[in-house]
Design an enzyme around this catalytic site. Structure first.
Site, PDB file in Angstrom:
ATOM      1  N   LYS A  43       0.751  -1.230   0.140  1.00  0.00           N
ATOM      2  CA  LYS A  43       0.087   0.074   0.026  1.00  0.00           C
ATOM      3  C   LYS A  43       0.912   1.153   0.000  1.00  0.00           C
ATOM      4  O   LYS A  43       0.729   2.181  -0.906  1.00  0.00           O
ATOM      5  CB  LYS A  43      -0.891  -0.103   1.442  1.00  0.00           C
ATOM      6  N   ARG A  77      -9.422   1.001   9.511  1.00  0.00           N
ATOM      7  CA  ARG A  77      -9.110  -0.382   9.554  1.00  0.00           C
ATOM      8  C   ARG A  77     -10.234  -1.143  10.353  1.00  0.00           C
ATOM      9  O   ARG A  77     -10.014  -2.351  10.800  1.00  0.00           O
ATOM     10  CB  ARG A  77      -7.792  -0.464  10.507  1.00  0.00           C
ATOM     11  N   ARG A 130      11.866  -6.495   4.501  1.00  0.00           N
ATOM     12  CA  ARG A 130      11.658  -4.784   4.489  1.00  0.00           C
ATOM     13  C   ARG A 130      12.543  -4.058   5.451  1.00  0.00           C
ATOM     14  O   ARG A 130      12.756  -4.612   6.547  1.00  0.00           O
ATOM     15  CB  ARG A 130      10.392  -4.433   4.696  1.00  0.00           C
ATOM     16  N   ARG A 166      11.500  -2.355  10.925  1.00  0.00           N
ATOM     17  CA  ARG A 166      10.344  -2.032  11.735  1.00  0.00           C
ATOM     18  C   ARG A 166      10.245  -2.991  12.861  1.00  0.00           C
ATOM     19  O   ARG A 166      10.358  -4.207  12.660  1.00  0.00           O
ATOM     20  CB  ARG A 166       9.251  -1.797  10.963  1.00  0.00           C
TER      21      ARG A 166
END
Ligand code: AP5
Ligand code: MG
Length: 210
Positions: free
Chosen positions: A14, A89, A123, A156
């Protein structure tokens, strides 16, 4: 379309697509995840309340997220249009959004779960300029360092396996019901999120060029 919601599971791409689409259309990229991470990094009261939820992969309470969303959407740079990346959400958030602004379309990102896990665990990001890399699909030129400013890349805290599992389960339980919510309103458009970011970008263009 200029008032767009991105709906889809964690790690589906996204943020990657929002950056390209918003640059092309000249509209605001509003990621509640990015706003919350920045509040955590700055140690604000909001950040302190959100930190534990985010690390564990749980949703931050609706009232906190709704406040930052409404404040950001009220600013002048949101008036030409926006992509809401990661909001709403929950059904509470979706109903509240109806009272804040009109939405032209909702893009649902679809990808098999194994690929989601892979995209998240590979990531890395630059803590200085926020550029997002992927060690498999978008590696930096020099291992572990940002292409733009040479800063050491970080992972993260919620891309660790336990938090990833919780985020996927939370999506199924709390966010997936919004597919039906927006389908009933005739706003839902499905996007095949497989393939390279450029291929997904082509499909996105076809869905949003109106
Ligand atoms: P948030 O930051 O929104 O995280 P998320 O929804 O879990 O989504 P991600 O950012 O992990 O994935 P993405 O879809 O943006 O993928 P990306 O483009 O980076 O939320 C984090 C937390 O904040 C939540 O868990 C919650 O605690 C809280 N929160 C946020 N909003 C909230 C709300 N509304 N209510 C309550 N709590 C909220 O891509 C992933 C990786 O894949 C990258 O490495 C990228 O380079 C790579 N990649 C992208 N596209 C491709 C492609 N086509 N092919 C190959 N690799 C690709
Ligand atoms: Mg994101």
């Amino acid at each position: 379309m200029r008032r767009i919601v991105f709906l889809g599971p964690p790690g589906v791409g996204k943020g990657t697509q929002a950056r390209t689409l918003c640059a092309r259309l000249g509209i605001l990229h509003l990621s509640t995840g990015d706003l919350l991470r920045s509040a955590v990094a700055q140690g604000t009261p909001l950040g302190k309340s959100a930190d534990g939820h985010m690390r564990a992969g749980r949703l931050v309470p609706d009232d906190l997220v709704l406040k930052i969303l409404a404040d950001r959407l009220a600013q002048p740079d949101a008036q030409a249009g926006f992509v809401l990346d990661g909001f709403p959400r929950t059904e509470v958030q979706a109903v509240a959004l109806d009272g804040i602004t009109l939405v032209d379309g909702v893009i649902l990102f679809e990808l098999p779960v194994q690929l989601l896990v892979h995209r998240m665990t590979e990531r890395w990001f630059c803590p200085k300029c926020s550029t997002v890399y992927n060690f498999v699909t978008r590696p930096p030129k020099k291992a572990g360092l940002c292409d733009l400013d040479g800063t050491r890349l970080e992972q993260r805290s919620d891309d660790q396996p336990d938090a990833v599992r919780t985020r996927l389960a939370t999506y199924q339980e709390k966010t997936k019901p919004l597919i039906e919510f927006y389908q009933q309103r005739g706003l839902l458009r499905k996007l095949d999120a497989s393939g390279t970011a450029a291929q997904v970008g082509q499909r996105m263009r076809a869905l949003t060029d109106d």
